[in-house]
Motif scaffolding. Structure first.
Motif, PDB file in Angstrom:
ATOM      1  N   ARG A  64       0.808  -1.214   0.000  1.00  0.00           N
ATOM      2  CA  ARG A  64       0.000   0.000   0.000  1.00  0.00           C
ATOM      3  C   ARG A  64       0.847   1.273   0.000  1.00  0.00           C
ATOM      4  NH1 ARG A  64      -5.310  -1.639   1.251  1.00  0.00           N
ATOM      5  NH2 ARG A  64      -5.560  -3.326  -0.246  1.00  0.00           N
ATOM      6  N   LEU A 190      -4.881 -14.055  -0.073  1.00  0.00           N
ATOM      7  CA  LEU A 190      -5.767 -13.095  -0.726  1.00  0.00           C
ATOM      8  C   LEU A 190      -4.900 -12.120  -1.532  1.00  0.00           C
ATOM      9  CD1 LEU A 190      -8.122 -12.636   2.343  1.00  0.00           C
ATOM     10  CD2 LEU A 190      -8.572 -13.940   0.253  1.00  0.00           C
ATOM     11  N   CYS A 192      -4.089  -8.995  -1.475  1.00  0.00           N
ATOM     12  CA  CYS A 192      -3.154  -8.094  -0.772  1.00  0.00           C
ATOM     13  C   CYS A 192      -1.965  -8.888  -0.238  1.00  0.00           C
ATOM     14  CB  CYS A 192      -3.875  -7.357   0.363  1.00  0.00           C
ATOM     15  SG  CYS A 192      -4.658  -8.434   1.582  1.00  0.00           S
ATOM     16  N   CYS A 222     -10.965 -11.950  -4.340  1.00  0.00           N
ATOM     17  CA  CYS A 222     -11.451 -11.371  -3.074  1.00  0.00           C
ATOM     18  C   CYS A 222     -12.123 -10.025  -3.305  1.00  0.00           C
ATOM     19  CB  CYS A 222     -10.277 -11.200  -2.107  1.00  0.00           C
ATOM     20  SG  CYS A 222     -10.753 -10.457  -0.534  1.00  0.00           S
ATOM     21  N   THR A 223     -13.295  -9.864  -2.739  1.00  0.00           N
ATOM     22  CA  THR A 223     -13.999  -8.580  -2.778  1.00  0.00           C
ATOM     23  C   THR A 223     -13.748  -7.801  -1.496  1.00  0.00           C
ATOM     24  OG1 THR A 223     -15.692  -9.616  -4.122  1.00  0.00           O
ATOM     25  CG2 THR A 223     -16.262  -7.504  -3.148  1.00  0.00           C
ATOM     26  N   GLU A 224     -13.786  -8.497  -0.353  1.00  0.00           N
ATOM     27  CA  GLU A 224     -13.533  -7.856   0.941  1.00  0.00           C
ATOM     28  C   GLU A 224     -13.464  -8.922   2.025  1.00  0.00           C
ATOM     29  OE1 GLU A 224     -16.818  -5.598   0.158  1.00  0.00           O
ATOM     30  OE2 GLU A 224     -17.855  -7.482  -0.142  1.00  0.00           O
ATOM     31  N   ARG A 277     -13.351  -4.540   6.722  1.00  0.00           N
ATOM     32  CA  ARG A 277     -12.097  -3.981   7.244  1.00  0.00           C
ATOM     33  C   ARG A 277     -11.758  -2.700   6.489  1.00  0.00           C
ATOM     34  NH1 ARG A 277      -7.204  -6.493   7.164  1.00  0.00           N
ATOM     35  NH2 ARG A 277      -7.636  -6.744   4.959  1.00  0.00           N
ATOM     36  N   GLY A 279      -8.987  -1.355   5.529  1.00  0.00           N
ATOM     37  CA  GLY A 279      -7.999  -1.466   4.447  1.00  0.00           C
ATOM     38  C   GLY A 279      -8.561  -2.053   3.161  1.00  0.00           C
TER      39      GLY A 279
HETATM   40  S1  SF4 Z   1     -10.247  -6.740  -0.251  1.00  0.00           S
HETATM   41 FE1  SF4 Z   1      -9.227  -6.697   1.741  1.00  0.00          FE
HETATM   42  S2  SF4 Z   1      -8.750  -8.822   2.266  1.00  0.00           S
HETATM   43 FE2  SF4 Z   1      -9.287  -8.736   0.075  1.00  0.00          FE
HETATM   44  S3  SF4 Z   1      -7.317  -8.530  -0.947  1.00  0.00           S
HETATM   45 FE3  SF4 Z   1      -8.059  -6.487  -0.641  1.00  0.00          FE
HETATM   46  S4  SF4 Z   1      -7.234  -5.784   1.335  1.00  0.00           S
HETATM   47 FE4  SF4 Z   1      -6.965  -7.996   1.201  1.00  0.00          FE
END
Ligand code: SF4
Ligand SMILES: Cc1cc2nc3c(=O)[nH]c(=O)nc-3n(C[C@H](O)[C@H](O)[C@H](O)COP(=O)(O)OP(=O)(O)OC[C@H]3O[C@@H](n4cnc5c(N)ncnc54)[C@H](O)[C@@H]3O)c2cc1C
Ligand code: SF4
Ligand code: SF4
Length: 357
Positions: A64, A190, A192, A222-224, A277, A279
């Protein structure tokens, strides 16, 4: 190829521009890679626990802080994406599912992830796999696991919509065994977490050759993800306990909850967004664009879609097919699937742009 080196300390880089800005993905890469061990984790966020000697490493491994897409793609795939490659560099796409009844019994979708891991371990391509599993006695609470056998891989099967902040730290195990005996590991994470592992692999002069220690990087769409307490609270508000849940799935705007009794309930997803979350809001990568092989289901019943991106991804997939672990079909048999992938990819990019603007 390496990422840009900046000799700035933790507070000026990650502290100001990532953590205070609410962009931290909680991946833990900075914690693992600080050569002076002065970063700790508190409430899922990194924090200085001692004086920072200003070496700049944490900023280099943070997905990030400054993530150079082109440099990472050239490192991982030998080329950057073409203008028409909306999902990142892809060698080929294929639909697949496991042929192993034991995998199908416990997996989330088609069991492709577990089948690849079982093949990798049983064929000796890797010594083990660094995975997200469940903390003993705490249902759905994510915890890092290192799996060395089919049974240990299957104990981690299924998707948890919570975040494993110790998962990337777990690659430290792979690093230690690489130093001791040149061992290789697979990693499942995931998007990130995949980005973080790639940046580690690109570090100049690291103590561990992360490209060798982490031989296969498998990414999940992944969405979240949601906070553990938030997920528990939402279920409780609906009269449900995590202790009774066997499996969860997110499908067409619903949280589908399957109980140990066999009962299935569908809940609205929208109220859960309160517990997304922080992030995740700035995250633009849906399909784990930097993995060797990226896997999701996109609503297919009992099947996976695989985006094979690298030679290593191809090598692992081929090994599983040759081991008789997989049944495959061409993506063209499910024309809707690419439309869904495009829609989810664009939606995530738009959300991230809105958050960052
Ligand atoms: S949505 Fe959240 S958990 Fe999924 S990859 Fe992105 S930061 Fe990681
Ligand atoms: C938080 C999350 C969000 C997802 N969102 C989507 C989506 O929007 N669309 C889509 O098509 N697919 C999504 N997926 C991927 C999908 O749920 C399946 O993981 C994927 O299709 C692989 O299925 P499988 O049957 O091969 O997995 P399995 O063979 O059951 O293996 C699952 C693997 O996932 C790992 N895992 C489980 N939970 C986590 C976690 N929280 N963090 C890291 N690793 C984990 C396990 O360690 C295991 O190795 C998501 C997955 C997760 C974990
Ligand atoms: S010593 Fe280096 S890696 Fe550790 S916090 Fe300071 S700048 Fe970051
Ligand atoms: S995104 Fe990862 S590497 Fe960056 S500050 Fe957060 S935990 Fe550290």
């Amino acid at each position: 190829m390496t990422v840009k080196t900046e000799l700035l300390g933790f507070e000026e880089t990650l502290g100001e521009k990532v953590i205070k800005a609410g962009l931290c993905a909680g991946c833990g890469s900075c914690v693992l890679n600080c050569p002076f061990w002065v970063i700790g984790f508190r409430d899922g966020k990194p924090t200085l626990i001692d004086e920072c000697p200003v070496c700049g490493v944490c900023a280099q491994v943070c997905p990030r802080y400054s993530f150079d897409v082109e440099a990472v793609e050239k490192f991982a795939f030998g080329r950057s994406r073409k203008a028409d490659e909306e999902f990142g560099v892809v060698k080929r796409m294929v639909l697949a599912r496991s042929k192993d009844p034991e995998v199908l019994e416990v997996c989330q979708d088609g069991g492709l992830v577990s089948s690849l891991l079982i093949t990798a371990v049983e064929k000796g391509l890797v010594e083990g796999a660094v995975l997200s599993g469940v903390k003993e006695g705490v249902p759905c609470y994510p915890d890092m696991r290192v799996a060395y056998s089919k049974a240990e891989i299957l104990a981690c099967a299924g998707s948890r919509y919570t975040f494993s902040d110790r998962l990337v730290l777990g690659t430290g195990v792979a690093g230690a065994f690489w130093m001791a005996r040149s061992s290789k590991y697979a990693f499942v994470g995931l998007p990130c977490q995949v980005q973080a592992v790639r940046l580690m692999q690109m570090l100049p002069n690291p103590p561990v050759n992360w490209s060798e220690a982490v031989r296969y990087v498998i990414g999940l769409f992944c969405t979240e993800t949601f906070t553990y307490d938030g997920l528990r609270a939402y279920l409780a508000s609906q009269g449900m306990e995590l202790e009774d849940v066997r499996k969860m799935n997110i499908k067409a705007g619903k949280l589908v909850v399957e109980f140990g009794t066999g009962e299935v309930k569908e809940l609205a997803l929208e109220p859960l967004m309160e517990y997304r979350r922080e992030g995740c809001e700035a995250c633009w990568d849906f399909s784990a664009e930097f993995a060797d092989i990226s896997i999701g289901s996109l609503g297919l019943e009992g099947w996976n879609i695989a985006l094979i991106r690298s030679e290593r991804g191809e090598e692992l997939f081929r090994a599983a097919v040759e081991a008789g672990m997989l049944e495959t079909r061409p993506v063209e048999e499910e024309p809707n699937v690419l439309k869904v992938l495009r829609r989810l990819t664009r939606r995530k990019r738009r959300r991230a742009e809105a958050r960052r603007s």
